[in-house]
Design a protein around this motif. Structure first.
Motif, PDB file in Angstrom:
ATOM      1  N   LEU A 167      -2.630   6.159   3.105  1.00 54.29           N
ATOM      2  CA  LEU A 167      -2.961   5.043   4.000  1.00 54.29           C
ATOM      3  C   LEU A 167      -3.155   3.750   3.225  1.00 54.29           C
ATOM      4  O   LEU A 167      -2.633   2.692   3.613  1.00 54.29           O
ATOM      5  N   THR A 168      -3.918   3.810   2.146  1.00 52.74           N
ATOM      6  CA  THR A 168      -4.214   2.578   1.400  1.00 52.74           C
ATOM      7  C   THR A 168      -2.974   2.031   0.712  1.00 52.74           C
ATOM      8  O   THR A 168      -2.759   0.810   0.674  1.00 52.74           O
ATOM      9  N   ILE A 169      -2.145   2.907   0.168  1.00 53.51           N
ATOM     10  CA  ILE A 169      -0.916   2.431  -0.479  1.00 53.51           C
ATOM     11  C   ILE A 169      -0.002   1.751   0.539  1.00 53.51           C
ATOM     12  O   ILE A 169       0.555   0.672   0.283  1.00 53.51           O
ATOM     13  N   MET A 170       0.166   2.373   1.703  1.00 57.48           N
ATOM     14  CA  MET A 170       1.031   1.778   2.719  1.00 57.48           C
ATOM     15  C   MET A 170       0.462   0.460   3.232  1.00 57.48           C
ATOM     16  O   MET A 170       1.204  -0.502   3.470  1.00 57.48           O
ATOM     17  N   LEU A 171      -0.854   0.396   3.392  1.00 63.15           N
ATOM     18  CA  LEU A 171      -1.466  -0.845   3.864  1.00 63.15           C
ATOM     19  C   LEU A 171      -1.388  -1.952   2.808  1.00 63.15           C
ATOM     20  O   LEU A 171      -1.438  -3.138   3.161  1.00 63.15           O
ATOM     21  N   ASN A 172      -1.269  -1.583   1.539  1.00 66.40           N
ATOM     22  CA  ASN A 172      -1.017  -2.603   0.518  1.00 66.40           C
ATOM     23  C   ASN A 172       0.289  -3.333   0.813  1.00 66.40           C
ATOM     24  O   ASN A 172       0.356  -4.568   0.776  1.00 66.40           O
ATOM     25  N   TYR A 173       1.331  -2.559   1.096  1.00 66.54           N
ATOM     26  CA  TYR A 173       2.622  -3.175   1.413  1.00 66.54           C
ATOM     27  C   TYR A 173       2.529  -4.014   2.692  1.00 66.54           C
ATOM     28  O   TYR A 173       3.089  -5.118   2.767  1.00 66.54           O
TER      29      TYR A 173
END
Length: 398
Positions: free
Chosen positions: A172-178
């Motif tokens: 979740l956090t990696i995708m929300l970074n993008y």
């Protein structure tokens, strides 16, 4: 007593840093043209090679010291100590974001999204608070709170999704970074949203003067402002929250064993949401350091300047403890400030400092390796783990 001291994490961390400096010295020597030239006639005059290695490594680390702690070439004490204030100033966003990552670690969550939380926190503050047009200090406080709220909202999305669906926070956090990067890129590229008035460049309006953090020690030390004081207050809050409060006790219980915490009556899902809200708010405080201190002419989607991922390193080096994270952030801030001096004075690539940071984390994450290198006594945890392994082996043999 000495044996217990040698088993402690402080000694292990210091020795890990020593090993990292040695590795960095080897790389500096290997990249030095003078060292490589002297190796061509090493058998004829070996002393020249050792002198070249000493000059390269010693000069690099001397430049690192001048850029990070005290500039010995300065004419006045104030000019010399500016290096230390630069290190402290660089460390402020690292510490704030690192505290957010460390708090999530203590709850058993891997917050890899500090980058997105910083970026969205800065955009949220600019979108909501920049147009207010208030006077100082109200505008300064409102902008800082806006960044904190923005970071908390962005991280809160992760907490809610994990609590309701069980989705893994790393994904979740990696995708929300993008999502944050491209969302803010659109914001600063679109007139009427965040793009600078009268410009076609993807950059926001400058931070209002009333929203800037004032200098802490005067205009001769521009890198150190009152934002660092707010970061120290945040560190004290995180310490109290995790170590002294009832909520912190429940957070630590969930981090140790969520199944046991749930059996004890703790609402694990709610704790996950609280943890991410706090973690995002701290990352938002890092965003405030960027837009209210270091950056005054506007910002882009790269406002995090890599601090989001460096915060993971800082939290690991600080053992996910509040004041350990402060110390780690100061160390990394000093390395960052000193790396520019190394590059300017000695021509050493800044990447060498990144290698030193990576090696520090490598050895801090593997304490048994450090103890083996320096022949230190094993920790109590390692002794107990070995005993359990032996007992399990005997049980299998029976």
């Amino acid at each position: 007593m000495i044996r217990e001291m040698l088993r402690g994490s402080l000694v292990t961390t210091i020795l890990a840093f020593v090993v990292a400096l040695v590795v960095g010295g080897v790389l500096i020597a290997a990249t030095s043209e003078e060292v490589r030239a002297s190796l061509g006639y090493f058998l004829a005059r070996p002393a020249d090679t050792f002198v070249a290695i000493w000059d390269a490594v010693g000069g690099a680390y001397e430049a690192l010291f001048r850029g990070a702690i005290y500039n010995t070439n300065a004419d006045t004490f104030a000019a010399g100590i500016r290096s230390l204030t630069n290190s402290i100033g660089y460390s402020a966003p690292l510490i704030a974001a690192g505290l957010g990552v460390a708090l999530a670690f203590r709850v058993g969550m891997f917050n890899i999204g500090a980058q997105g939380q910083i970026i969205f926190g800065a955009a949220f503050a600019a979108l909501i608070t920049f147009p207010m047009g208030l006077g100082w200090p109200t505008q300064m406080v409102m902008t800082m709170l806006g960044a904190i709220v923005g970071g908390a909202v962005w991280a809160g999305i992760v907490g809610v999704l994990k609590a309701l669906t069980g989705a893994h926070e790393v994904i979740l956090t990696i995708m929300l970074n993008y999502v944050a990067v491209y969302l803010v890129t659109w914001m600063v590229s679109t007139p009427g949203v965040l793009q600078k008035t009268g410009s076609n460049q993807p950059i926001s309006d400058p931070t209002p003067e009333a929203a800037l953090f004032p200098n802490l020690l005067g205009p001769q030390f521009p890198a150190l402002d009152w934002g660092f004081v707010f970061v120290l207050l945040a560190a004290g809050f995180v310490y109290w929250l995790l170590e002294r409060s009832n909520l912190g006790m429940r957070m630590r219980a969930v981090g140790e064993n969520p199944h046991a915490a749930r059996a004890a009556g703790i609402d694990v899902k709610r704790i996950y949401i609280y943890a991410m809200l706090f973690a995002g708010g701290l990352a938002g405080l890092a965003a405030a350091q960027q837009i209210q201190g270091a950056v005054t002419s506007g910002f882009t989607s790269t406002i995090d300047a890599g601090f989001g991922f460096d915060a993971i390193t800082v939290a690991l080096l600080g053992r996910s403890r509040a004041f350990g994270t402060v110390a780690a952030g100061l160390l990394f801030g000093a390395l960052k400030a000193g790396s520019y001096s190394m590059q300017a004075a000695e021509g050493i690539p800044v990447d060498i400092v990144l290698v030193v940071q990576a090696v520090v984390v490598l050895f801090v994450a593997a304490p048994p390796l450090v103890r083996t290198i320096f022949f230190l006594p094993k920790s109590e945890q390692e002794i107990q783990a070995k005993k359990r392994a032996q007992q399990a082996k005997k049980a299998v043999a029976r």
